[in-house]
Write a protein that holds these residues in place. Structure first.
Motif, PDB file in Angstrom:
ATOM      1  N   ALA A  81      48.284 -12.596  15.183  1.00  0.00           N
ATOM      2  CA  ALA A  81      48.300 -11.373  16.000  1.00  0.00           C
ATOM      3  C   ALA A  81      49.716 -11.043  16.458  1.00  0.00           C
ATOM      4  CB  ALA A  81      47.363 -11.524  17.200  1.00  0.00           C
ATOM      5  N   GLU A  82      50.501 -12.066  16.795  1.00  0.00           N
ATOM      6  CA  GLU A  82      51.898 -11.829  17.194  1.00  0.00           C
ATOM      7  C   GLU A  82      52.714 -11.295  16.024  1.00  0.00           C
ATOM      8  OE1 GLU A  82      53.100 -15.070  20.519  1.00  0.00           O
ATOM      9  OE2 GLU A  82      52.329 -15.916  18.641  1.00  0.00           O
ATOM     10  N   VAL A  83      52.473 -11.816  14.829  1.00  0.00           N
ATOM     11  CA  VAL A  83      53.155 -11.327  13.626  1.00  0.00           C
ATOM     12  C   VAL A  83      52.860  -9.840  13.442  1.00  0.00           C
ATOM     13  CG1 VAL A  83      53.220 -11.468  11.100  1.00  0.00           C
ATOM     14  CG2 VAL A  83      53.258 -13.573  12.466  1.00  0.00           C
ATOM     15  N   ASP A  84      51.589  -9.491  13.494  1.00  0.00           N
ATOM     16  CA  ASP A  84      51.199  -8.090  13.313  1.00  0.00           C
ATOM     17  C   ASP A  84      51.812  -7.187  14.376  1.00  0.00           C
ATOM     18  OD1 ASP A  84      49.675  -8.787  11.067  1.00  0.00           O
ATOM     19  OD2 ASP A  84      47.823  -8.988  12.236  1.00  0.00           O
ATOM     20  N   ALA A  85      51.891  -7.671  15.614  1.00  0.00           N
ATOM     21  CA  ALA A  85      52.462  -6.872  16.705  1.00  0.00           C
ATOM     22  C   ALA A  85      53.950  -6.610  16.489  1.00  0.00           C
ATOM     23  CB  ALA A  85      52.226  -7.570  18.050  1.00  0.00           C
ATOM     24  N   VAL A  86      54.704  -7.618  16.062  1.00  0.00           N
ATOM     25  CA  VAL A  86      56.139  -7.427  15.820  1.00  0.00           C
ATOM     26  C   VAL A  86      56.354  -6.469  14.652  1.00  0.00           C
ATOM     27  CG1 VAL A  86      58.274  -8.562  15.065  1.00  0.00           C
ATOM     28  CG2 VAL A  86      56.874  -9.598  16.868  1.00  0.00           C
ATOM     29  N   LEU A  87      55.577  -6.608  13.593  1.00  0.00           N
ATOM     30  CA  LEU A  87      55.709  -5.687  12.458  1.00  0.00           C
ATOM     31  C   LEU A  87      55.384  -4.255  12.875  1.00  0.00           C
ATOM     32  CD1 LEU A  87      54.202  -7.893   9.608  1.00  0.00           C
ATOM     33  CD2 LEU A  87      56.616  -7.280   9.940  1.00  0.00           C
ATOM     34  N   ALA A  88      54.377  -4.081  13.726  1.00  0.00           N
ATOM     35  CA  ALA A  88      54.031  -2.742  14.222  1.00  0.00           C
ATOM     36  C   ALA A  88      55.165  -2.181  15.078  1.00  0.00           C
ATOM     37  CB  ALA A  88      52.725  -2.797  15.012  1.00  0.00           C
ATOM     38  N   GLU A  89      55.782  -3.034  15.894  1.00  0.00           N
ATOM     39  CA  GLU A  89      56.913  -2.602  16.723  1.00  0.00           C
ATOM     40  C   GLU A  89      58.081  -2.141  15.854  1.00  0.00           C
ATOM     41  OE1 GLU A  89      59.659  -4.364  20.373  1.00  0.00           O
ATOM     42  OE2 GLU A  89      58.538  -5.777  19.133  1.00  0.00           O
ATOM     43  N   ALA A  90      58.393  -2.915  14.826  1.00  0.00           N
ATOM     44  CA  ALA A  90      59.489  -2.541  13.920  1.00  0.00           C
ATOM     45  C   ALA A  90      59.169  -1.234  13.202  1.00  0.00           C
ATOM     46  CB  ALA A  90      59.748  -3.667  12.917  1.00  0.00           C
ATOM     47  N   GLU A  91      57.925  -1.086  12.770  1.00  0.00           N
ATOM     48  CA  GLU A  91      57.529   0.146  12.079  1.00  0.00           C
ATOM     49  C   GLU A  91      57.646   1.355  13.009  1.00  0.00           C
ATOM     50  OE1 GLU A  91      54.275   1.255   8.775  1.00  0.00           O
ATOM     51  OE2 GLU A  91      53.446   0.332  10.599  1.00  0.00           O
ATOM     52  N   LEU A  93      59.784   1.771  15.193  1.00  0.00           N
ATOM     53  CA  LEU A  93      61.213   2.064  15.307  1.00  0.00           C
ATOM     54  C   LEU A  93      61.783   2.662  14.024  1.00  0.00           C
ATOM     55  CD1 LEU A  93      62.349  -1.148  17.204  1.00  0.00           C
ATOM     56  CD2 LEU A  93      62.166   1.171  18.131  1.00  0.00           C
ATOM     57  N   GLY A  94      60.933   2.855  13.022  1.00  0.00           N
ATOM     58  CA  GLY A  94      61.374   3.460  11.769  1.00  0.00           C
ATOM     59  C   GLY A  94      61.707   2.481  10.666  1.00  0.00           C
ATOM     60  N   ALA A  95      61.473   1.190  10.891  1.00  0.00           N
ATOM     61  CA  ALA A  95      61.770   0.194   9.868  1.00  0.00           C
ATOM     62  C   ALA A  95      60.772   0.294   8.719  1.00  0.00           C
ATOM     63  CB  ALA A  95      61.719  -1.215  10.466  1.00  0.00           C
ATOM     64  N   THR A  96      61.231  -0.023   7.518  1.00  0.00           N
ATOM     65  CA  THR A  96      60.344  -0.159   6.368  1.00  0.00           C
ATOM     66  C   THR A  96      59.638  -1.504   6.503  1.00  0.00           C
ATOM     67  OG1 THR A  96      61.845   1.131   5.001  1.00  0.00           O
ATOM     68  CG2 THR A  96      60.254  -0.266   3.855  1.00  0.00           C
ATOM     69  N   VAL A  97      58.310  -1.504   6.455  1.00  0.00           N
ATOM     70  CA  VAL A  97      57.528  -2.715   6.711  1.00  0.00           C
ATOM     71  C   VAL A  97      56.664  -3.059   5.508  1.00  0.00           C
ATOM     72  CG1 VAL A  97      55.675  -3.679   8.147  1.00  0.00           C
ATOM     73  CG2 VAL A  97      57.488  -2.324   9.205  1.00  0.00           C
ATOM     74  N   SER A  98      56.638  -4.347   5.174  1.00  0.00           N
ATOM     75  CA  SER A  98      55.673  -4.899   4.218  1.00  0.00           C
ATOM     76  C   SER A  98      54.646  -5.658   5.044  1.00  0.00           C
ATOM     77  CB  SER A  98      56.348  -5.860   3.240  1.00  0.00           C
ATOM     78  OG  SER A  98      57.329  -5.202   2.494  1.00  0.00           O
ATOM     79  N   GLY A 110      54.946 -11.238   6.942  1.00  0.00           N
ATOM     80  CA  GLY A 110      55.278  -9.914   6.442  1.00  0.00           C
ATOM     81  C   GLY A 110      56.756  -9.686   6.687  1.00  0.00           C
ATOM     82  N   TYR A 111      57.262  -8.552   6.233  1.00  0.00           N
ATOM     83  CA  TYR A 111      58.698  -8.282   6.319  1.00  0.00           C
ATOM     84  C   TYR A 111      58.958  -6.892   6.860  1.00  0.00           C
ATOM     85  CZ  TYR A 111      59.425 -12.370   3.400  1.00  0.00           C
ATOM     86  OH  TYR A 111      59.458 -13.664   2.919  1.00  0.00           O
ATOM     87  N   PHE A 112      60.120  -6.738   7.499  1.00  0.00           N
ATOM     88  CA  PHE A 112      60.640  -5.402   7.768  1.00  0.00           C
ATOM     89  C   PHE A 112      62.121  -5.391   7.449  1.00  0.00           C
ATOM     90  CE2 PHE A 112      61.317  -7.137  12.124  1.00  0.00           C
ATOM     91  CZ  PHE A 112      62.617  -6.719  12.389  1.00  0.00           C
ATOM     92  N   ALA A 113      62.627  -4.197   7.150  1.00  0.00           N
ATOM     93  CA  ALA A 113      64.053  -4.023   6.868  1.00  0.00           C
ATOM     94  C   ALA A 113      64.689  -3.314   8.049  1.00  0.00           C
ATOM     95  CB  ALA A 113      64.244  -3.197   5.594  1.00  0.00           C
ATOM     96  N   ASP A 114      65.810  -3.850   8.537  1.00  0.00           N
ATOM     97  CA  ASP A 114      66.535  -3.199   9.632  1.00  0.00           C
ATOM     98  C   ASP A 114      67.254  -1.960   9.086  1.00  0.00           C
ATOM     99  OD1 ASP A 114      68.999  -3.952   8.497  1.00  0.00           O
ATOM    100  OD2 ASP A 114      69.585  -5.215  10.181  1.00  0.00           O
TER     101      ASP A 114
END
Length: 137
Positions: A81-91, A93-98, A110-114
């Motif tokens: 759940a913490e992983v999903d929350a951080v990926l959602a936060e990055a997304e 902010l406009g980050a590309t998310v896998s 999962g991944y995001f690009a800064d």
């Protein structure tokens, strides 16, 4: 040489844009900043340094490479759940998310690009490695 890492320096196209993502967006706190560099403490005695590509090139004598960097930065957490929350936060902010998925090695990541395309792995890593990298509870 001691087995230790002090700074991770990434050459970025726009320090102001990186500040907006990491400081204003993710809520990280800089320990030093100027027009050319932003230094963020990321672990006990470890700094992530976001340095202007021009300053980077002037110091090392070569321009940074372009394209997908052959490196990932990882942020490990205790739960999926913490992983999903951080990926959602990055997304947000406009980050590309896998999106995160369960991996064959037993983890969930999962991944995001800064803004400069540096990939962050956001993960739960089971076992001794995962326990080693998490901060004390």
């Amino acid at each position: 040489m001691e087995q230790r890492l002090s700074l991770i320096t990434l050459a970025v196209a726009d320090v102001t844009r990186s500040r907006a993502f990491y400081v204003d967006g993710l809520g990280w706190h800089p320990m030093f900043e100027s027009e050319e560099v932003l230094m963020l403490p990321v672990a006990d005695r470890v700094i992530l340094s976001l340095w202007s590509a021009e300053g980077f090139a002037a110091e090392i004598g070569e321009a940074p490479a372009s394209g997908v960097a052959p490196i990932t930065l990882s942020h490990n957490l205790a739960t999926e759940a913490e992983v999903d929350a951080v990926l959602a936060e990055a997304e947000a902010l406009g980050a590309t998310v896998s999106r995160a998925t369960r991996r064959e090695w037993g983890g969930y990541s999962g991944y995001f690009a800064d803004p400069d395309g540096f990939r962050w792995e956001i993960a739960v890593n089971p076992g001794d490695t995962g326990a080693f990298v998490l901060p004390p509870a």
